[in-house]
Enzyme design. Structure first.
Site, PDB file in Angstrom:
ATOM      1  N   ILE A 143       0.554  -1.673  -0.420  1.00  0.00           N
ATOM      2  CA  ILE A 143      -0.116  -0.064  -0.562  1.00  0.00           C
ATOM      3  C   ILE A 143       0.826   1.153  -0.053  1.00  0.00           C
ATOM      4  O   ILE A 143       0.571   2.023  -0.838  1.00  0.00           O
ATOM      5  CB  ILE A 143      -1.198   0.293   1.220  1.00  0.00           C
ATOM      6  CG1 ILE A 143      -2.352  -1.066   1.174  1.00  0.00           C
ATOM      7  CG2 ILE A 143      -1.645   1.006   1.449  1.00  0.00           C
ATOM      8  CD1 ILE A 143      -2.684  -1.109   2.258  1.00  0.00           C
ATOM      9  N   SER A 195       2.049  -1.766   8.866  1.00  0.00           N
ATOM     10  CA  SER A 195       0.593  -2.340   9.539  1.00  0.00           C
ATOM     11  C   SER A 195       1.616  -2.489  11.396  1.00  0.00           C
ATOM     12  O   SER A 195       2.466  -2.681  11.250  1.00  0.00           O
ATOM     13  CB  SER A 195       1.543  -3.882   9.209  1.00  0.00           C
ATOM     14  OG  SER A 195       2.950  -4.667   9.118  1.00  0.00           O
ATOM     15  N   ARG A 223      -3.487   1.725  11.221  1.00  0.00           N
ATOM     16  CA  ARG A 223      -4.767   1.102  11.658  1.00  0.00           C
ATOM     17  C   ARG A 223      -3.775   2.034  13.568  1.00  0.00           C
ATOM     18  O   ARG A 223      -2.945   2.937  13.101  1.00  0.00           O
ATOM     19  CB  ARG A 223      -3.819  -0.255  13.150  1.00  0.00           C
ATOM     20  CG  ARG A 223      -4.593  -1.334  11.716  1.00  0.00           C
ATOM     21  CD  ARG A 223      -5.796  -1.703  12.095  1.00  0.00           C
ATOM     22  NE  ARG A 223      -6.271  -3.133  11.253  1.00  0.00           N
ATOM     23  CZ  ARG A 223      -6.712  -2.932  10.062  1.00  0.00           C
ATOM     24  NH1 ARG A 223      -6.796  -1.566   9.131  1.00  0.00           N
ATOM     25  NH2 ARG A 223      -6.843  -4.163   9.743  1.00  0.00           N
ATOM     26  N   ASP A 247      -8.097   7.900   8.398  1.00  0.00           N
ATOM     27  CA  ASP A 247      -8.970   6.976   8.378  1.00  0.00           C
ATOM     28  C   ASP A 247      -9.175   5.984   9.498  1.00  0.00           C
ATOM     29  O   ASP A 247      -9.988   5.311   8.680  1.00  0.00           O
ATOM     30  CB  ASP A 247      -8.247   6.210   6.731  1.00  0.00           C
ATOM     31  CG  ASP A 247      -9.895   5.340   6.681  1.00  0.00           C
ATOM     32  OD1 ASP A 247     -10.444   6.012   6.512  1.00  0.00           O
ATOM     33  OD2 ASP A 247      -9.717   4.623   5.710  1.00  0.00           O
ATOM     34  N   GLU A 252     -12.551   2.224  17.369  1.00  0.00           N
ATOM     35  CA  GLU A 252     -13.160   2.688  15.745  1.00  0.00           C
ATOM     36  C   GLU A 252     -14.989   2.035  16.592  1.00  0.00           C
ATOM     37  O   GLU A 252     -14.577   1.008  16.945  1.00  0.00           O
ATOM     38  CB  GLU A 252     -12.967   1.611  14.910  1.00  0.00           C
ATOM     39  CG  GLU A 252     -11.690   2.471  14.372  1.00  0.00           C
ATOM     40  CD  GLU A 252     -11.108   2.115  13.298  1.00  0.00           C
ATOM     41  OE1 GLU A 252     -11.543   1.325  12.549  1.00  0.00           O
ATOM     42  OE2 GLU A 252     -10.002   2.387  12.454  1.00  0.00           O
ATOM     43  N   HIS A 271     -12.926   4.694   8.956  1.00  0.00           N
ATOM     44  CA  HIS A 271     -12.258   3.844   7.721  1.00  0.00           C
ATOM     45  C   HIS A 271     -13.021   2.992   6.545  1.00  0.00           C
ATOM     46  O   HIS A 271     -13.295   1.628   6.732  1.00  0.00           O
ATOM     47  CB  HIS A 271     -12.086   2.079   9.436  1.00  0.00           C
ATOM     48  CG  HIS A 271     -10.951   1.430   8.696  1.00  0.00           C
ATOM     49  ND1 HIS A 271     -10.405   0.155  10.088  1.00  0.00           N
ATOM     50  CD2 HIS A 271     -10.699   1.175   8.062  1.00  0.00           C
ATOM     51  CE1 HIS A 271      -9.859  -0.078   9.605  1.00  0.00           C
ATOM     52  NE2 HIS A 271      -9.566   0.406   8.220  1.00  0.00           N
TER      53      HIS A 271
END
Length: 306
Positions: A143, A195, A223, A247, A252, A271
């Site tokens: 990503i 990650s 994250r 995001d 969350e 997210h």
């Protein structure tokens, strides 16, 4: 699926809302496979509740920090996940969030709605542009690289990246391997795309924000737990850094009375990194095929190396 030639008895939690813990523990009892979302914490308790039949866990996500990987490995259970297929959608959303934050787009929309838009003023709603800038990417994986590819045509002058090792594929974006310290002190935009691991938990803290430029924009689409949110709030409210776009958060969803939501220089999305219709469809199909392959002992389209 005829490809795997297997019929399955499926027990389905038929709701968009996450399955309550008690229902999850009850529902997995005796299961050969589990298909889960990143909102489901698959820990030793769940694996024990499933029992010795369990062969495979298939998660509808690229991240696997919600899985107790050590416990899963110990029991010889295979894990399927969905990398690659959400790379482009997440990279696109990251660029959108970066531009929205840097150019103060949500603020501008609000000013139009609340009557704050009057005559033209030279410095009103001014933000920061990518042209001639230095971008730092923390974590140049699939990503991270896809984000870098998309940012380069905006006229980015230098692209720095940090991580455990230098990456040969960084050459494609003229990426320069740098220490985290150097990356944060020299970058106009800091993008987090690593990650979540024990090493990256709380990585973006007061010490990191204090090294950033006062004009820097910070973006996180990895994250929430990679960021210390109290430290970020302090950095944003004191003008230590210019703005942040997130995001992902902890928890969350973020409570509506959270201090970060009161700041004008913080843009928070729910997210939605991979949220395009086509991406979610492809993720679902891959997730199902990973599960079926695990049940039949076949090669998975996308297996996590444990």
């Amino acid at each position: 699926s005829s490809r795997y030639g297997t019929a399955c008895k499926v027990s389905l939690w038929d709701s968009d809302e996450p399955i309550p813990r008690t229902d999850l523990l009850q529902g997995v009892s005796g299961a050969h496979g589990i298909l889960c979302l990143l909102s489901d914490r698959i820990d030793a308790e769940v694996i024990n509740a499933a029992g010795p039949n369990l062969k495979v866990i298939s998660t509808l996500s690229v991240g696997f920090d919600h899985l107790a990987v050590g416990e899963i490995k110990k029991r010889g259970v295979r894990v399927g996940y969905t990398p690659d297929v959400l790379t482009d959608a997440t990279a696109e959303l990251t660029v959108a969030l970066l531009l929205a934050t840097a150019r103060r787009i949500p603020e501008g929309v609000e000013e139009v709605k609340n009557g704050g838009w009057s005559s033209w003023k030279p410095l009103w709603l001014c933000g920061y542009g990518l042209s001639g800038s230095t971008v730092g990417v923390i974590g140049l994986g699939r990503i991270g690289l896809a984000i870098a590819r998309r940012l380069k045509p905006f006229g980015v002058k230098r692209l720095l990246y940090s991580g455990r090792t230098s990456k040969p594929q960084a050459a494609e974006v003229d990426g320069e391997f740098a220490s985290l310290d150097r990356l944060v002190s020299e970058s106009d935009f800091v993008v987090v795309s690593c990650s979540l691991t024990p090493e990256t938990q709380g990585l973006c803290d007061k010490a990191l924000f204090s090294k950033m430029k006062k004009t820097a924009v910070f973006v996180n689409t990895s994250r929430g737990a990679v960021v210390n949110q109290e430290d970020l709030h302090e950095a944003l409210s004191s003008g230590r850094i210019a703005a942040a776009g997130l995001d992902v958060t902890t928890p969350e969803p973020l409570p509506t009375d959270h201090p970060l939501l009161k700041l004008k220089n913080c843009v928070i999305l729910p997210h939605i990194g991979s949220a395009t219709y086509s991406t979610r469809g492809i993720m679902a199909e891959l997730c199902a095929n990973n599960l079926l392959a695990g049940l039949t002992g076949s090669a998975m389209p996308s297996e996590l190396a444990l």
